[in-house]
Design a protein around this motif. Structure first.
Motif, short mmCIF file in Angstrom:
data_model
loop_
_atom_site.label_atom_id
_atom_site.label_comp_id
_atom_site.label_asym_id
_atom_site.label_seq_id
_atom_site.Cartn_x
_atom_site.Cartn_y
_atom_site.Cartn_z
N UNK A 1 2.02 -2.92 1.80
CA UNK A 1 2.01 -4.23 2.45
C UNK A 1 2.92 -5.17 1.69
N UNK A 2 3.08 -6.40 2.15
CA UNK A 2 3.97 -7.33 1.47
C UNK A 2 3.44 -7.76 0.10
N UNK A 3 4.34 -7.94 -0.84
CA UNK A 3 3.99 -8.48 -2.15
C UNK A 3 4.12 -10.00 -2.11
N UNK A 4 3.31 -10.69 -2.89
CA UNK A 4 3.44 -12.14 -3.04
C UNK A 4 3.83 -12.44 -4.47
N UNK A 5 4.60 -13.51 -4.65
CA UNK A 5 5.05 -13.90 -5.99
C UNK A 5 4.89 -15.39 -6.17
N UNK A 6 4.39 -15.79 -7.33
CA UNK A 6 4.22 -17.20 -7.67
C UNK A 6 4.94 -17.47 -8.98
#
Length: 340
Positions: free
Chosen positions: A26-31
């Protein structure tokens, strides 16, 4: 896409080079955790697990100042020593993946105490214990046999101080955009008073409390931000600790040069106590720190001037740069005072 980190490209690289580090189905998220005053640090998640990604700042980057392989290599080498570091998961030096080199590492639990008010909540006894462990961890780093951990080619201890003076002058020249009163005099004083380098050790290069993580038991769980690490004179690390502490205790807290005011917290070791504890723990003579302090202030001034250069060219991420240019001047004066 998070600015500076293409998570789609990162996921494809993980699939090809480090499968299993994250679930990329699935999509990765980055902060973004920290912005352009240092290497950019991102918390990357697949929804169940987190890791950390590090890449250089955007835009104007000083040569060797943001070397991803250097950080990755030293943390990997220290994994089995008494120095706490995050586990490393992969290094990419191909700029075509996300636009810059990067590496992945473990997300370690802990707090990077930067402000005195954070420590005040813990009380004097715990604050003292944390500051003592910070000093002891630095002494432990300097005791590591760099040859035994495979870092014999990580730097050249002989002539280290001479090269440091030349290097930071070169970095200054690469970021010059204005006149800075006294900075060339400080360089001249350093150049003509370089002492014999001490015994070579692994040097962190930017050692302070907010470059470490501390857990709820007041233990240091990880030392971070190894971008300026090398083999060299351990007293340069000690002097930088003292310089940061002096800035916290004596300069305006809103100055960008005062990156941390943690040493103001009740219970925190005094400057003299820091020096005494390190000297006792390490067995090294710290009687003459004037040159090293002058070099520390010169180095900090040059680093901030590089950040100022990026700021005026619109190449920084995050906030806190409005007064960055003014913060260089007191650093230069501190350096002149230390070398008088």
């Amino acid at each position: 896409m998070t600015e500076g980190l293409d998570t789609g490209a990162l996921a494809r690289w993980i699939d090809a080079e480090q499968p299993g580090v994250l679930d990329t189905s699935g999509p990765l998220t980055a902060t973004l955790i920290t912005g352009g005053k240092s290497n950019l640090t991102y918390r990357v998640s697949d929804g169940a697990r987190e890791i950390i990604a590090r890449r250089p700042p955007l835009g104007h980057v000083l040569a060797t100042a943001h070397d991803m392989s250097r950080e990755y290599r030293v943390m990997s080498a220290l994994a089995d020593t008494s120095v706490p570091v995050p586990a490393t998961y992969g290094l990419c030096q191909d700029d075509s993946v996300i636009g810059a080199p990067f590496y992945l590492m473990e997300s370690v639990a802990g707090t990077p105490f930067q402000r005195a008010e954070q420590l005040e909540k813990l009380g004097e006894e715990r604050t003292r214990a944390i500051s003592e462990r910070l000093v002891d961890t630095l002494a432990a780093l300097h005791e590591v046999d760099y040859t035994a951990v495979g870092l014999e080619e990580f730097g050249r201890p002989d002539g280290y101080l001479e090269r440091q003076v030349r290097r930071w002058k070169k970095q200054l020249d690469a970021s010059r955009s204005r006149e800075i009163d006294g900075i060339d005099e400080l360089y001249a004083r350093l150049e003509r008073s370089i002492p014999q380098s001490g015994d070579g050790t692994i040097v962190h290069g930017d050692y302070r409390l907010d470059n470490a993580l501390v857990d709820d038991a007041d233990q240091i769980t990880a030392v971070l931000d190894w971008e300026m690490s090398t083999l060299g004179d351990p007293l340069t690390d000690v002097a930088l600790v003292v310089a940061y502490q002096n800035l916290a205790l004596h300069d305006s807290g809103d100055s960008p040069a005062s990156v941390t005011d943690a040493p103001k917290a009740p219970g925190y070791l005094s400057v003299d106590a820091v020096i005494d504890r390190y000297a006792t723990t390490s067995g090294r003579d710290l009687g003459e720190l004037g040159f090293h302090l002058g070099l520390a202030y010169f180095k900090l001034a040059v680093i901030l001037e590089g950040i100022y250069y990026r700021y005026i060219h619109g190449q920084t991420l995050g906030e806190g740069f409005d007064h960055i240019g003014d913060s260089i001047f007191p650093l230069v004066q501190h350096g002149l005072d230390a070398t008088a």
